[in-house]
Design an enzyme around this catalytic site. Structure first.
Site, short mmCIF file in Angstrom:
data_model
loop_
_atom_site.label_atom_id
_atom_site.label_comp_id
_atom_site.label_asym_id
_atom_site.label_seq_id
_atom_site.Cartn_x
_atom_site.Cartn_y
_atom_site.Cartn_z
N ASP A 30 -40.19 -0.06 143.58
CA ASP A 30 -38.96 0.49 142.99
C ASP A 30 -38.36 -0.39 141.91
O ASP A 30 -37.33 -0.04 141.33
CB ASP A 30 -37.92 0.76 144.09
CG ASP A 30 -38.28 1.98 144.92
OD1 ASP A 30 -38.81 2.93 144.33
OD2 ASP A 30 -38.03 1.97 146.12
N ASP B 26 -43.05 9.24 144.20
CA ASP B 26 -41.91 8.63 143.52
C ASP B 26 -42.35 7.47 142.61
O ASP B 26 -41.68 7.13 141.63
CB ASP B 26 -40.88 8.08 144.52
CG ASP B 26 -40.76 8.88 145.80
OD1 ASP B 26 -41.70 9.61 146.13
OD2 ASP B 26 -39.72 8.77 146.46
N1 GLY Z 1 -37.65 6.93 147.17
C1 GLY Z 1 -37.03 7.79 146.30
C2 GLY Z 1 -36.47 9.03 146.87
O1 GLY Z 1 -35.99 9.06 147.97
O2 GLY Z 1 -36.52 10.02 146.20
#
Ligand code: GLY
Length: 373
Positions: A97, A160
């Site tokens: 992230d 993601d």
């Molecule tokens: N990890 C990113 C989301 O929850 O969309």
């Protein structure tokens, strides 16, 4: 649309300052700025996180966007104030992230060319160091960047992760980002164009399993996951085109286009998706905002035709999100713009609440939408 945009920016001006005042009232020597990133608003309380939470860059990113829209230095000062603590990420263990965290904060600071820089910090250096850290997560045998650290999976990769690639495309090793996107295109998508949330890889790159952890069921289409995929591949296609790599750009565009074609007829009349495409209970404003950005990027890749269905859908989503059902009254909602997002329903976390990333992508989509629409 210009009117709607101005109305939302007026709300954002009040809300962002209000949120900063709520955060400032919490600041003590024990709760320094690194621990005071807004996360959500629940039970009349502004819930905060440490900079390590994946969303720590979005409030600074909202402030940078309000500054861009208003050119009022008050918002630049607030944006800098809430961006700088994130440099601390480089001193500790991070995960996939880091792209979200740094691009929404320092990435926006790097694009700010209106002001003299006086912060004594180079956003480009922070971004390049962050990109190196992200590239360090690449597993050559599997051709993929690992998502989560220590977990019940071997090499978990979530869709993601596509959103973190832009850090590499702009400030790091783009070949790593391209390989990740190609491997994900091969393994993450179903026959109908939708995507699983998580693929677990063995060390040699073979596949151990596919799941949808934050969605309704493994074989359902979790709305935000579809939104990350649409945006992620549209963004990769755009970067490849900018670099003159037409064939690779087209390959990425087609992944997004197939998913886009599946979603468009399945969205509710007002455009804002349910948290999972198989469900009809809770809407997810965050998925709506990210989808609007994704649709507008796809429309752009097609050369901005006036009669594009994705453009029409983005307009519908944004009009709905700007209605009183979703847009907060000034000085309510903990300073967040939007209500009604769903973070992780199966994990019973952040259900039907405001979330920073909903606000961040809402402002981005409003910026991308043409004024005459
Ligand atoms: N990890 C990113 C989301 O929850 O969309």
């Amino acid at each position: 649309m210009e009117q709607l945009r101005n109305r939302v920016v007026d709300v954002a001006k009040v809300q962002t300052v209000y949120m900063d005042s709520l955060l400032s009232s919490r600041a003590t020597p024990q709760a320094e700025s690194r621990n005071l990133c807004p996360r959500t608003f629940q039970g009349d309380t502004l819930v905060t996180s440490d900079i390590g939470w994946w969303c720590s860059g979005f409030y600074p990113g909202v402030l940078w966007q309000v500054y861009e829209a208003t050119e009022d230095t008050l918002f630049r000062n607030l944006a800098v104030k809430h961006t700088l603590p994130l440099a601390g990420l480089l001193e500790r263990e991070t995960d996939h992230d880091i792209g979200f965290q740094l691009m929404s904060s320092f990435g926006k600071m790097a694009l700010d060319c209106h002001s003299e820089r006086s912060e004594g910090i180079s956003p480009e250096t922070i971004l390049a160091r962050g990109a190196e850290t992200l590239a360090g997560r690449f597993i050559p045998e599997a051709g993929i960047l690992r998502s989560w650290n220590g977990s019940r999976w071997n090499i978990p990769v979530i869709i993601d992760n596509m959103m973190n690639l832009d850090l590499l495309m702009v400030y790091g090793d783009r070949t790593v980002a391209e390989k990740h996107a190609l491997t994900t295109a091969a393994n993450h998508f179903r026959e109908d164009g939708t995507t699983w949330h998580l693929v677990d890889y063995a060390d040699d790159g073979s596949i151990l399993g596919k799941q949808t952890v934050q969605g309704y069921a493994d074989d359902s289409a979790w709305a935000r996951g579809q939104a990350w995929a649409l945006y992620g591949y549209a963004q990769m296609a755009q970067r490849e085109r900018e670099a003159g790599n037409e064939a690779l750009g087209q390959q990425f565009y087609e992944v997004a286009a197939k998913l886009e074609g599946w979603m468009l007829p399945r969205l509710p009349e007002d455009g804002v998706p349910y948290w999972d495409f198989s469900q009809k209970d809770l809407r997810d404003a965050s998925a709506g905002a990210i989808l609007a950005c994704g649709f507008l990027r796809m429309w752009n890749l097609r050369g901005c035709p006036a009669d594009d269905p994705a453009l029409a859908m983005a307009g519908r989503i944004l009009r709905t999100l700007a209605s009183p059902e979703y847009l907060a009254e000034p000085r309510t909602n903990g300073g967040f713009l939007l209500k009604h997002s769903v973070g992780n329903l199966p994990g019973r976390s952040e259900v039907d609440v405001p979330l920073t990333y909903a606000d961040y992508y809402f402002l981005e989509a409003l910026h991308l939408l043409p004024s005459e629409h």
